[in-house]
Design a protein around this motif. Structure first.
Motif, PDB file in Angstrom:
ATOM      1  N   CYS A   1      56.334  43.703  25.981  1.00 28.95           N
ATOM      2  CA  CYS A   1      55.378  44.738  26.382  1.00 28.95           C
ATOM      3  C   CYS A   1      55.661  45.165  27.810  1.00 28.95           C
ATOM      4  O   CYS A   1      56.267  44.424  28.591  1.00 28.95           O
ATOM      5  CB  CYS A   1      53.938  44.253  26.237  1.00 28.95           C
ATOM      6  SG  CYS A   1      53.552  42.761  27.189  1.00 28.95           S
TER       7      CYS A   1
ATOM      8  N   GLN B   1      49.721  41.621  27.377  1.00 25.45           N
ATOM      9  CA  GLN B   1      50.330  40.388  27.855  1.00 25.45           C
ATOM     10  C   GLN B   1      51.271  39.858  26.785  1.00 25.45           C
ATOM     11  O   GLN B   1      50.875  39.668  25.629  1.00 25.45           O
ATOM     12  CB  GLN B   1      49.255  39.345  28.166  1.00 25.45           C
ATOM     13  CG  GLN B   1      49.817  38.044  28.733  1.00 25.45           C
ATOM     14  CD  GLN B   1      48.715  37.057  29.092  1.00 25.45           C
ATOM     15  OE1 GLN B   1      47.543  37.398  29.036  1.00 25.45           O
ATOM     16  NE2 GLN B   1      49.097  35.845  29.441  1.00 25.45           N
ATOM     17  N   ARG B   2      52.515  39.637  27.180  1.00 21.02           N
ATOM     18  CA  ARG B   2      53.511  39.132  26.230  1.00 21.02           C
ATOM     19  C   ARG B   2      53.090  37.771  25.698  1.00 21.02           C
ATOM     20  O   ARG B   2      52.630  36.911  26.450  1.00 21.02           O
ATOM     21  CB  ARG B   2      54.864  39.034  26.925  1.00 21.02           C
ATOM     22  CG  ARG B   2      55.966  38.478  26.040  1.00 21.02           C
ATOM     23  CD  ARG B   2      57.258  38.371  26.811  1.00 21.02           C
ATOM     24  NE  ARG B   2      58.182  37.463  26.178  1.00 21.02           N
ATOM     25  CZ  ARG B   2      59.289  36.997  26.733  1.00 21.02           C
ATOM     26  NH1 ARG B   2      59.616  37.368  27.956  1.00 21.02           N
ATOM     27  NH2 ARG B   2      60.073  36.167  26.086  1.00 21.02           N
TER      28      ARG B   2
ATOM     29  N   HIS C   1      50.641  37.270  23.621  1.00 21.93           N
ATOM     30  CA  HIS C   1      49.222  37.239  23.246  1.00 21.93           C
ATOM     31  C   HIS C   1      49.070  37.436  21.739  1.00 21.93           C
ATOM     32  O   HIS C   1      49.743  38.271  21.147  1.00 21.93           O
ATOM     33  CB  HIS C   1      48.452  38.329  24.000  1.00 21.93           C
ATOM     34  CG  HIS C   1      46.988  38.039  24.127  1.00 21.93           C
ATOM     35  ND1 HIS C   1      46.136  38.080  23.041  1.00 21.93           N
ATOM     36  CD2 HIS C   1      46.223  37.688  25.184  1.00 21.93           C
ATOM     37  CE1 HIS C   1      44.915  37.777  23.441  1.00 21.93           C
ATOM     38  NE2 HIS C   1      44.941  37.535  24.735  1.00 21.93           N
TER      39      HIS C   1
END
Length: 854
Positions: free
Chosen positions: A804, A786-787, A789
Motif C-alpha cells: 500500500c 497499513q501494510r 492489516h
C-alpha cells in the motif's frame, strides 16, 4: 555465601554446585511432575539425558537442573504442578488410567468433533514443561563459521585421544558439552583426560568446552551451541565420541524419586559431597558396582551392593523399599535410594543422524563399556582412519511386568502391550501411537526399549529398529538458532560507493545491499514520472541461453510461447514449478543468432540457474547456459525523457521503431557497450542497460551528468515500491504466497494455455477447473492504509493488505491485497481497521500503458 531462590526459597550454593545439587542438599526430592499423569519426578540420570529435572531459570523454562551450574541470585521455579509441584492437584490423572488409555487422543476426541477444541485447551493447560515468558530481553548470540579438517564431538578419553592424534598434522576442533573432566568421578579417568587435553592443546587442537553438538548434517557439517555463540562447522571428517548411556531399568515403581542411574548418584556424592540418602541399595550387573558403592559411602550413605534384577520399587513421595531377584532368590530391602548399574548402550543419536562415511565413532559410542585404555586406542585409531565398527550393544533389561518405559511421556510397558495388541506392530508406529521417545529427552532412555519390545514380540527386522535420529539432540532455544541474523551476508553492486556518496540509505534486499532512498522519496517518484531517473538494478539475475536446444528448453520450462518472440523483442515471463505455483519472474529477449537473454528477480539467480540446469540434464538437451549475473551490471533509465537522455550519449538509432516496447538492442552509451531492454516495471518509458560490471561507475556518472539538463534524480527501493504499485505490478514474496498460481495473481495472460506442454501445465488445468477461493486484488482506501492489516467483512477476516502507498499519480491511497471468496463471491467493500477498502481494477495509473511506449 552465594545463593539461589527455588520457588522463592533461598538455597545456599557451594562451590561447583549445579541447581540440582544445591536443591537436593536442601531437601528437595520432587523436581518436576510428569507431562501426562503428573507423577513425581526426582533426580535420575544426572547427565542431562532425561527430563526429570527440567526447571524454569530466570523466566526461561526447560533447563536441566542436573547439569546447569548454580549462580548467585538465580531464580528457579518448578512449574509442572498445580498449585505447586509438591502438592499437585493434577496428580489425580495418575488414578484415571482407565479413562486415558494409550492413544486416547485419537480415540476419545474423534467424535464428536466439536469436543476436541475444548479438550485441547484443557490439555494444553495441564501439560507441558513450563510457561514461556511473554516478554524476555533479547540475548545477543553470535554465529561463527569454522572450516576444519577434523571435528571431534565429545571430551572424554576417546574424543581427546582422537583430537590429540589428528591435530599433529591437521586442523582440529573438539566440542564437549561440559568442562573437561568436570563430571568424571573416577580419578584414573580424570588423570587420563588431563594428560590427553594437554597433548591436544600442545598439538594445536581448539577445545571448545561448554559447546553442545545439537546435530550433524550433510557435508558433513555440525552445529555447536555454546554459552554465547552458535558455531557452524564444516569438516572433512567428524569423529563422534559421545560415550555410552546407562540402561534405564523398567519395573513397577521405576520412576519414583530416589531411583537413580549410577553416574548421577556417583556425581552427587563424589563431586558435590551430597549423600543421595541414608540407606541405599546398588543393583549392579556391571563391573562398576563396587566403585559406585564406594563413591556413595564417602558422602555418608549406608550402601548395600547386590547383583540381580529389580522386580519392584515401592513408595509414596519417594522410594522406601524394593524387591530384587538375586541369584539366591527374591530379597526385599528397605531403603530411601535405589541405584541402578544394569548395563551400557552407546549414546549414538548424533552418529545415527548420517550415513556419510566421513562420520565415524570412537570409544564407548562404538564399544559400550570399554576400558580407559581401549577408549584411548579407539580414539587414536579413528583419527588415523581405522575407526572401530560399531559393536551391537547388549539387549537392554526389560520386564514382563509393568513399569515406565518413557518417563517423559508416561508410557508404560502395559501401554506398549496394549498398543501392540491393537495392531501397532513396529517400533516407528508404536512411537507415533504411544508418543514414547517423543518427549524432551528424545528417546535417550527409551528408544532401545521400544526396539527391544518389537524384537521380543517377533516383529520383522525392518519393523524393530531404533526410531529415526533427528536433530536437535538437546533442545535449543529458537533465539540461539537465529544467533547470526545480525551478521547477514552482504553482496554489493559496483555502484555501492556512488550510492553512499550520494547520501543513500542502504537497505538489505535479500543478500544484496541496495539504496532505499537518497533522501526525498517523493522527488524520486516525480523524477521517474515527470522527468528522468536512474536506478541501479545490477542485482537482477542475467543469463545467456544458447545451443541448438535453447528454444526447446525455454518452451518446456516457461509457460510463454517462446517461438512467438521475434529477434529483437522481449516478453515478460513467469517461472512455475511442477505444481503450477509461481516461483520467479523476469524477461526473455530473443537474439538474432537464435540464443536468448534471460533475466530473473534480484537474488533469484542461483535458484534460476539450478532450475534450468536440472531440466537441461533431465531432458538431455544441447544447451549452453551462462550465468552472467556476476559479469554484468544494469542501470534502469526511466521517465518521459529517458530516450532523450540516451540520445545525447549514443550515436545508435534509439527511435521507437528501432527500440520499441517491449524490445531490445545492442547499443553504446557514453562509450560503454550495453544491451538495452525496453521494460516497464515502473510504468514509464524505461531502458535497462546491461553492461560490463567493471564499467558501471563510468556509465552511471555519464548518465547523471547528461541528465542534469532534465533535473535527473536516482531513485531507490522506496520509490520503486510506489512506482510499481501504481501500475499494479506484483512483488514476488511480498504480494505472493508459496501456493499462488497465475490466475490467483491476475497473471493468467502470461500463460500460453494453448501450448502442448510446459512445466506446471497439468496442475494449472486441474486448478483452472476449480473456482477461485482466493485472489490478489487492487484496493483503494479512504484513509492511510497499513501494510499487513487484515481485511474484514462484517467483522470476519477475509484477507489482508500486502502492499500500500499514498500515491500522487493514482490520486490517493492504493494497494494490493489478498481476498477470500465469501459464499462463492468476492466482496468489493471491506474494512481495514478504521479505513474502508474498495476493490479496484489495476493498473491505478496509465491503464492503457501509453506512457510505456514513449
Amino acid at each position: 555465601m552465594p545463593s539461589l531462590r527455588l520457588d522463592g526459597r533461598r538455597l545456599d550454593c557451594h562451590d561447583g554446585d549445579t541447581i540440582a545439587s544445591a536443591a537436593f542438599r536442601a531437601g528437595v526430592r520432587t523436581f518436576s511432575r510428569s507431562i501426562k499423569a503428573h507423577r513425581r519426578r526426582g533426580l535420575y540420570c544426572g547427565t542431562g539425558d532425561c527430563a526429570n529435572c527440567l526447571v524454569t531459570v530466570d523466566g526461561l523454562p526447560g533447563e536441566r537442573a542436573c547439569v546447569m551450574p548454580a549462580r548467585d541470585g538465580m531464580r528457579v521455579e518448578r512449574e509442572t504442578g498445580w498449585p505447586s509441584v509438591d502438592r499437585d492437584a493434577l496428580a489425580i490423572n495418575d488414578r484415571l488410567h482407565r479413562f486415558m488409555p494409550v492413544g486416547f487422543y485419537y480415540k476419545v476426541f474423534a467424535r464428536p468433533r466439536w469436543l476436541w477444541p475444548i479438550a485441547e485447551r484443557v490439555i494444553r493447560r495441564a501439560t507441558g514443561t513450563g510457561t514461556l515468558p511473554a516478554v524476555v530481553a533479547a540475548r545477543h548470540t553470535r554465529t561463527r563459521f569454522v572450516r576444519v579438517h577434523t571435528l571431534v564431538i565429545g571430551g572424554g578419553v576417546a574424543g581427546l585421544a582422537a583430537a590429540a592424534t589428528a591435530a599433529h598434522d591437521r586442523s582440529v576442533v573438539l566440542a564437549t558439552e561440559a568442562a573437561l573432566g568436570a563430571e568424571v568421578t573416577d580419578p584414573a579417568a580424570r588423570d587420563t583426560i588431563a594428560r590427553l587435553a594437554a597433548e591436544a592443546r600442545a598439538a594445536g587442537a581448539e577445545l571448545l568446552e561448554g559447546h553442545t553438538a545439537i546435530g550433524i548434517y550433510e557435508g558433513p557439517s555440525a552445529a555447536l551451541l555454546g554459552p554465547d555463540e552458535l558455531v557452524e562447522v564444516e569438516a572433512e571428517r567428524v569423529i563422534v565420541a559421545t560415550g555410552a548411556i546407562e540402561a534405564h531399568g523398567v519395573f513397577p515403581g521405576n520412576d519414583l524419586p530416589g531411583v537413580w542411574l549410577g553416574r548421577g548418584a556417583a556425581r552427587m556424592a563424589a563431586i558435590h559431597n551430597v549423600p543421595i540418602g541414608t540407606r541405599a541399595v546398588v543393583v549392579a550387573n556391571t563391573g562398576d558396582g563396587a566403585e559406585l558403592a564406594d563413591a556413595l559411602r564417602t558422602a555418608g550413605t549406608d550402601v548395600t551392593l547386590v547383583a540381580g534384577r529389580v522386580l519392584e520399587a515401592r513408595g509414596g513421595r519417594q522410594v522406601d523399599s524394593i524387591t530384587v531377584l538375586t541369584p539366591e532368590g527374591r530379597r526385599a530391602f528397605a531403603c530411601d535410594a535405589l541405584v541402578l548399574s544394569l548395563g551400557w548402550a552407546p549414546r549414538d543419536t548424533l552418529l545415527r543422524m548420517t550415513a556419510e562415511p566421513e562420520v565415524v565413532g570412537a570409544g564407548d559410542v562404538v564399544r559400550p563399556g570399554c576400558t580407559l585404555a581401549e577408549a584411548e586406542a579407539s580414539g587414536r585409531a579413528a583419527a588415523t582412519g581405522t575407526a572401530d565398527e560399531p559393536r551391537e550393544a547388549d539387549p537392554w533389561p526389560i520386564t514382563e511386568h509393568d513399569g515406565y518405559v518413557c518417563v517423559c511421556e508416561d508410557v508404560s510397558m502395559h501401554d506398549l502391550e496394549r498398543a501392540w495388541d491393537e495392531g501397532w506392530t513396529s517400533s516407528e508406529i508404536l512411537k507415533r501411537y504411544t508418543t514414547a521417545t517423543m518427549g524432551p529427552c528424545q528417546g535417550a532412555l527409551c528408544s532401545r526399549h521400544l526396539a527391544e519390545h518389537a524384537r521380543a514380540k517377533g516383529a520383522a527386522p525392518a519393523a524393530r529398529g531404533r526410531t529415526t535420529a533427528r536433530p536437535p539432540v538437546r533442545g535449543p532455544r529458537l533465539g540461539d538458532l537465529i544467533g547470526g541474523v545480525h551478521e547477514q551476508v552482504e553482496r554489493r553492486t559496483a555502484l555501492h560507493e556512488r550510492h553512499v556518496a550520494a547520501g543513500a540509505r542502504m537497505d538489505h534486499s535479500g543478500v544484496w545491499l541496495r539504496p532505499g532512498t537518497y533522501g526525498d522519496v517523493a522527488d524520486e517518484i516525480r523524477a521517474a514520472r515527470q522527468r528522468v531517473s536512474v536506478m541501479d538494478v545490477s542485482t537482477l539475475g542475467t543469463f545467456l541461453v544458447a545451443g541448438r536446444d535453447a528454444r526447446t528448453l525455454l518452451d518446456h520450462v516457461f509457460p510463454i510461447d517462446v517461438g512467438a518472440i521475434a529477434a529483437g523483442r522481449a516478453r515478460y515471463l513467469l517461472a512455475l514449478d511442477e505444481a503450477g505455483y509461481v516461483m520467479d519472474d523476469g524477461l526473455l529477449a530473443a537474439l538474432a543468432d537464435g540464443s536468448y537473454f534471460l533475466t530473473s528477480t534480484s537474488g533469484g539467480a542461483d535458484r534460476m540457474e539450478a532450475w534450468l540446469r536440472n531440466w537441461i540434464d533431465r531432458l538431455d538437451l544441447h544447451v549452453h547456459l551462462v550465468n552472467q549475473t556476476a559479469q554484468l551490471g544494469a542501470i534502469n533509465v526511466a521517465g518521459p525523457h529517458a530516450r532523450d537522455l540516451l540520445a545525447t550519449l549514443s550515436d545508435d538509432d534509439l527511435s521507437r521503431e528501432a527500440l520499441p516496447y517491449p524490445g531490445h538492442a545492442d547499443i553504446t552509451v557514453a562509450g560503454v557497450p550495453c544491451r538495452a531492454i525496453a521494460a516497464g516495471f515502473v510504468g514509464e518509458l524505461s531502458f535497462e542497460l546491461h553492461h560490463p560490471r567493471g564499467r558501471s561507475v563510468e556509465l552511471w556518472d555519464a548518465l547523471l551528468a547528461a541528465g542534469a539538463a532534465w533535473d535527473i534524480r536516482p531513485h531507490g527501493l522506496d520509490a520503486l515500491d510506489v512506482l510499481r504499485l501504481e501500475k499494479g505490478h506484483v512483488y514476488l514474496a511480498q504480494d505472493t504466497m508459496p501456493d499462488d498460481h497465475p490466475a490467483k495473481l491476475g497473471l493468467g495472460w502470461a500463460v500460453a494455455s494453448t501450448k502442448k506442454e510446459f512445466i506446471g501445465k497439468r496442475a494449472l488445468e486441474r486448478m483452472d477447473a476449480l473456482p477461485l477461493e482466493r485472489r490478489l486484488v487492487g484496493l483503494r482506501f479512504d484513509g492511510p492504509p497499513q501494510r499487513g492489516h487484515p481485511l474484514a467483512l462484517d467483522g470476519a477476516i477475509v484477507g489482508r493488505i500486502t502492499s500500500c502507498a499514498v500515491s500522487e499519480a493514482a490520486n490517493g491511497p492504493v494497494g494490493l491485497g489478498w481476498l477470500r471468496a465469501v459464499g462463492g463471491e468476492f466482496p468489493s467493500v471491506l474494512r481495514a481497521g478504521e479505513v474502508t477498502a474498495t476493490v479496484s481494477p489495476t493498473p491505478f495509473y496509465d491503464p492503457d500503458g501509453e506512457r510505456l511506449r514513449g
